[in-house]
Design an enzyme around this catalytic site. Structure first.
Site, short mmCIF file in Angstrom:
data_model
loop_
_atom_site.label_atom_id
_atom_site.label_comp_id
_atom_site.label_asym_id
_atom_site.label_seq_id
_atom_site.Cartn_x
_atom_site.Cartn_y
_atom_site.Cartn_z
N GLY A 114 47.04 35.80 33.41
CA GLY A 114 45.67 36.19 33.14
C GLY A 114 44.89 36.41 34.43
N SER A 115 43.62 36.02 34.43
CA SER A 115 42.72 36.41 35.52
C SER A 115 42.99 35.75 36.87
CB SER A 115 41.27 36.15 35.10
OG SER A 115 40.89 37.02 34.05
N THR A 116 43.78 34.67 36.90
CA THR A 116 44.13 34.13 38.21
C THR A 116 44.94 35.15 39.00
OG1 THR A 116 45.98 33.00 37.13
CG2 THR A 116 44.03 31.67 37.66
N LYS A 156 44.21 38.12 39.34
CA LYS A 156 43.28 39.03 40.01
C LYS A 156 43.19 38.73 41.51
CE LYS A 156 40.64 39.93 35.80
NZ LYS A 156 39.45 39.60 34.98
#
Length: 583
Positions: free
Chosen positions: A311-313, A315
């Protein structure tokens, strides 16, 4: 013609006699030659063989090396136990031996009798017997019963770091974890006890015993800190209970050198009883294969054995690739209406109404999907994939634990616009938590990809080093400038953005939140996570918290970031006191 027959007959018998005599002489000479060969040239060999027929050999286990934490606390030790054996030919009162062994060892008569009556050089009855029981059996002074002291692995803290330390089998050999990886240092060399027997197999008392003393294994000193491990375990158990989660993982490492200070995967298991099944399982109602499958699941280390959609980690990686390639600058502006169209697919932002106008720093603070999809498209498939290789994402980290899983990523030729978009914000592929942490470390530590590890050195019982472990480091993963920019951006995420619940008063903390849905989509199961590091300007400690399938609130910023905050509130002052912050 009839007059010549007697002469021919005599000649024939004379020739036959000569041949027979020659064969006898040749055979005798051959036997004498063979005897001389055996007596002169093979005497030593057959002397040894004769000796072996009259010797009984029993093994003496070596003391396995201890596993010792960063502060000198012993995490894996040895307990003196006994092995009880019998030698059939030396037993003078068979019934008494059977009675005593059944009574003292709690074994069935059928089991003991079968072994006592077996004709063998030596028959093991039971190993890992408590020393007090062994002493009691020895006190009976029974002929043919041998009580040999050896060692059993003992873990003073039961389940602490169970999936890191691992455990040993009946012969003290490593099964999982550090115990198996460092077997060659820990195991030592067994010794032997030799006794001489007569032709009936009875020991010759006058001959005494010959002993070859065992060589103890080497102690393994590791970077894991029991105090940090204990607190992280307590925090993980508390989180699992309050969030009704399936499992919780927390690990802490030094991003500068790869030393791991803690690695927790709850629920853990009791190292002193590793084959115990949960109370909810009826062990008698399942097959051995099913039992082993359950145990394998219990022993799994989620930080390294399991992959997940980060997920967003992730990014963090997309941002670093964008900055490094020049595809984006911190001041670049974007517009988020709450979604972005990729081909015919509408990919939503977590904020349905959109973030509106924002620069790249703000887009990261907001964890805005359209911003990162745009950056991914700017980088392009080929270049983006090349950064995966440069960052080491497609390789294993090389951590010194068994069973590390590899990244599950699309092949470059299969990455279309939609796949590129989903990868850029951390979906449609899987990595391990340790891979995420190591890659993030290289992005914030100045561009050095370190090897995560536990082992620091091996030493003898007196503390004399026999081996100091070193690990590969790869430089220039990202530039110093990109690393500095990423530290600044990720500090803003915690100071004012989606990771504000990870902020710690009095410390500069950087980090990134994530909320990812497990497959299949629509299952209603999520993984909440947070990656944090401190101090933000010169990271010395990095922590990751992963909460699997929490009930109720499942956003990483709301439930995972506070876990790392509580962890840092307790360990940052401790680390400073322990002088961990010196590089």
């Amino acid at each position: 013609m009839t007059e010549e027959m007697p002469y021919q007959h005599k000649t024939y018998h004379r020739s036959k006699t000569v041949v027979t005599l020659f064969l006898c002489v040749a055979t005798f000479a051959g036997l004498m030659g063979r005897l001389a060969y055996l007596m002169i040239f093979q005497s030593e060999y057959y002397t040894m063989k004769a000796k072996e027929l009259h010797e009984r050999e029993r093994s003496i286990k070596a003391a396995r090396g201890r596993i010792i934490d960063a502060n000198g606390k012993i995490l894996a030790d040895n307990k003196t136990v006994c092995t009880i054996s019998v030698i059939h030919n030396q037993i003078t009162d068979q019934e008494e031996v059977i009675t005593v062994l059944c009574k003292e060892l709690g074994l069935s008569e059928e089991y003991v009798r079968k072994r006592v009556e077996k004709y063998s050089s030596i028959e093991k009855i039971k190993s890992n017997v408590d020393k007090s029981t062994g002493d009691a059996i020895r006190a009976y002074d029974l002929d043919g019963v041998k009580v040999d002291e050896d060692y059993k692995r003992y873990y003073p803290y039961d389940s602490l770091a169970s999936k890191v330390l691992g455990f040993t089998g009946g012969d003290n050999q490593g099964i999982i974890g550090l115990e198996v990886i460092y077997e060659e240092y820990l195991q030592g060399e067994s010794g032997t006890i030799l006794t001489v027997t007569d032709a009936k197999g009875v020991e010759v008392a006058e001959a005494g015993e010959e002993r070859v003393e065992p060589v103890d294994g080497q102690d393994l000193y590791i970077s894991l800190d029991m105090n940090i491990q204990s607190y992280a375990t307590q925090l993980a158990l508390q989180t699992m209970e309050t969030k009704e989660a399936e499992s919780v993982s927390i690990f802490v490492m030094n991003p500068q050198n790869g030393e791991i200070l803690a690695m927790v995967n709850v629920p853990e298991f009791n190292l002193n009883d590793p084959y115990a099944l949960p109370d909810t399982v009826d062990a008698d109602a399942i097959s051995e294969e099913e039992k082993q499958t359950l145990l394998n699941g219990i022993w799994r280390n989620g930080c390294i054995n399991d992959t997940y959609e980060p997920g967003s980690t992730f990014k963090i990686i997309t941002a670093a690739a964008g900055l490094e390639s020049g595809a984006v600058k911190p001041t670049d502006t974007f517009h988020c209406p709450g979604y972005i169209m990729v081909e015919d697919r509408r990919i939503r932002c977590h904020k349905v109404g959109g973030h509106g106008a924002e620069d790249f720093v703000q887009g990261t603070m907001n964890s805005c999907n359209p911003v990162f999809i745009t950056v991914g498209m700017r980088i392009g498939v080929e270049r983006y994939y090349s950064y995966f290789k440069q960052f080491g994402l497609l390789d294993r980290t090389g951590i010194d634990l068994p069973g590390e899983a590899g990244t599950i990523m699309h092949k470059v030729e299969n990455i279309g616009p939609v796949e590129l978009a989903t990868i850029s914000f951390g979906q449609s592929f899987q990595i391990t938590p340790i891979q995420l942490a190591v890659t993030a470390s290289s992005i914030i530590n100045g561009g050095r990809r370190v090897t995560p590890h536990f082992a620091v050195k091996a030493a003898d019982g007196d503390g004399n080093n026999s081996h100091v472990f070193t690990y590969p480091v790869r430089d220039n993963v990202v530039s110093a400038e990109t690393s500095e920019t990423m530290r600044y951006i990720l500090e803003q995420v915690v100071a004012e953005g989606s990771g504000r619940n990870g902020a710690v008063e009095g410390y500069r903390v950087g980090g990134k939140t994530a909320t990812s849905q497990t497959l299949p989509r629509g299952s209603g199961k999520y993984i909440a996570s947070f990656l944090g590091f401190a101090p933000a300007d010169d990271p010395q400690v990095l922590a990751v918290a992963i909460i699997n399938h929490p009930q109720g609130t499942y956003y990483g910023g709301q439930i995972a970031a506070p876990v790392v905050r509580q962890l840092f509130e307790n360990i940052l002052p401790y680390l400073k006191k322990m002088d961990y912050n010196k590089t």
